[in-house]
Design an enzyme around this catalytic site. Sequence first.
Site, PDB file in Angstrom:
ATOM      1  N   ASP A  35      -2.408  -0.556   1.027  1.00 24.06           N
ATOM      2  CA  ASP A  35      -1.416   0.445   0.662  1.00 24.06           C
ATOM      3  C   ASP A  35      -0.725   1.056   1.873  1.00 24.06           C
ATOM      4  OD1 ASP A  35      -1.558   0.128  -2.051  1.00 24.06           O
ATOM      5  OD2 ASP A  35      -3.008   1.727  -2.366  1.00 24.06           O
ATOM      6  N   ASP A  43      -8.614  13.327  -2.430  1.00 22.79           N
ATOM      7  CA  ASP A  43      -8.037  12.943  -1.140  1.00 22.79           C
ATOM      8  C   ASP A  43      -6.731  13.673  -0.849  1.00 22.79           C
ATOM      9  OD1 ASP A  43     -10.183  11.281  -1.076  1.00 22.79           O
ATOM     10  OD2 ASP A  43      -9.060   9.427  -0.825  1.00 22.79           O
ATOM     11  N   SER A  80     -14.190   3.337  -6.784  1.00 24.90           N
ATOM     12  CA  SER A  80     -12.958   4.124  -6.879  1.00 24.90           C
ATOM     13  C   SER A  80     -11.966   3.359  -7.746  1.00 24.90           C
ATOM     14  CB  SER A  80     -12.371   4.385  -5.500  1.00 24.90           C
ATOM     15  OG  SER A  80     -11.950   3.168  -4.900  1.00 24.90           O
ATOM     16  N   ARG A 106       3.826   0.752  -5.119  1.00 21.87           N
ATOM     17  CA  ARG A 106       3.940   1.455  -3.835  1.00 21.87           C
ATOM     18  C   ARG A 106       5.370   1.558  -3.306  1.00 21.87           C
ATOM     19  NH1 ARG A 106      -0.195   3.356  -5.955  1.00 21.87           N
ATOM     20  NH2 ARG A 106      -2.214   3.052  -4.948  1.00 21.87           N
TER      21      ARG A 106
END
Length: 403
Positions: free
Chosen positions: A122, A13, A178, A93
């Site tokens: 996120d 990504d 994932s 994060r």
Amino acid sequence: MKSCVLAYSGGLDTSVLLGWLMDEGFEVHAVYVDLGQPCEDREAILQKARNIGAKTARIVDVQDECTRDFAFPMIQWQAKYEGIYLLGTSIARPIIARACLQVAKEVGAQYFVHGATGKGNDQCRFQLAAEALDPDIVVIAPWRMESFRSKFPGRSEMIAYCAEKNIPVKASVSKPYSSDENCFHISYEAGQLESLDVNGVKLVDFGMTVSPKDAPDAEEEVTIGFEAGVPISVNGEALSPAGIIRKLNDIGGRNGVGRIDMVENRFVGMKSRGVYESPGMTILYTAHRQLESLCLDRDLTHLRDRLAPEVAEMIYYGFWYHAKMEALLAFIREAQKVVTGEVRLVLYKGNIDVASRKSPNSLYDEGIATMEGGGSYNQTDAEGFLRIMSLPGRVQARRRKEK
């Protein structure tokens, strides 16, 4: 040329994002925030970013900082989202955003770019953190942009783009789920895990823990030392904050501790299914709670427990850098000053038992608590106490009887 900082992992990504940003006319500064992701060649990841065309590429190691200043206060709060999730991804994060914004300030970048989708949590955590730290920063989330999604509707197109641009990626079109990994945990979601008929624990190839049935047949003891609610040692050995997590991950992992399969409520409103493994954090939460049972006053414990779900919710949503969180962190630092001592745990095939607890600040008084005869507690005192406590109930009962 527009300048941006990209939170870069080196995977499919963010590699596609790096190439796409350059196509869109951006000068890209790639930042790999090191949170203890295992078995990754950091220098190879940076070189890959440079080969793609990044103006600069760097590593920012925040393992100790994130553990000490973010994860340990979370443990002091006993914060678990919806009573289960230990917030391993959530807590990472805000510090990723902070590290990226620090680089943006150094290089003069006006934009912060991340690879979170428009459906998940996120995106909220990155943007709420970034804008709280720098209200002038412009956050770019390509997955929320129609132009990006039309060009890359799926993994096939992303892999084809990388082939066209000679970007090496380890990815396949078919993937059962994932994962996201740091020193606190590994999370697994999407793919086949979106079906609730699938046994997630059997589907997932866990990276940190063995199955409890494959764990050793012998118990293993581990002793955790705390000072003011902060973990400081494992089995008598003083370690760095990140070193404590790594040590307990090894111990808990080989004993099958810390697996979770849950359906949770995302901030954006949908329900999602996630599978998590957090061996070290599970041990720390357990040990900390047991030590608190000795040291922390009843009313203070109950107040903390009433507030803990709200703290967990704020962390999960992404409000780490907001005023209420700052005040709550000040509260927990004060409340935890007496939580010092050691807890010895016994691990066995996914289970955790308590072998012993000790603290110089223990409020446990055997002379008061004993059920044997004698002791320093006068049971007659309870008579007056209960008459006072029952007074409102007696008055109400009389009124009901009169009616």
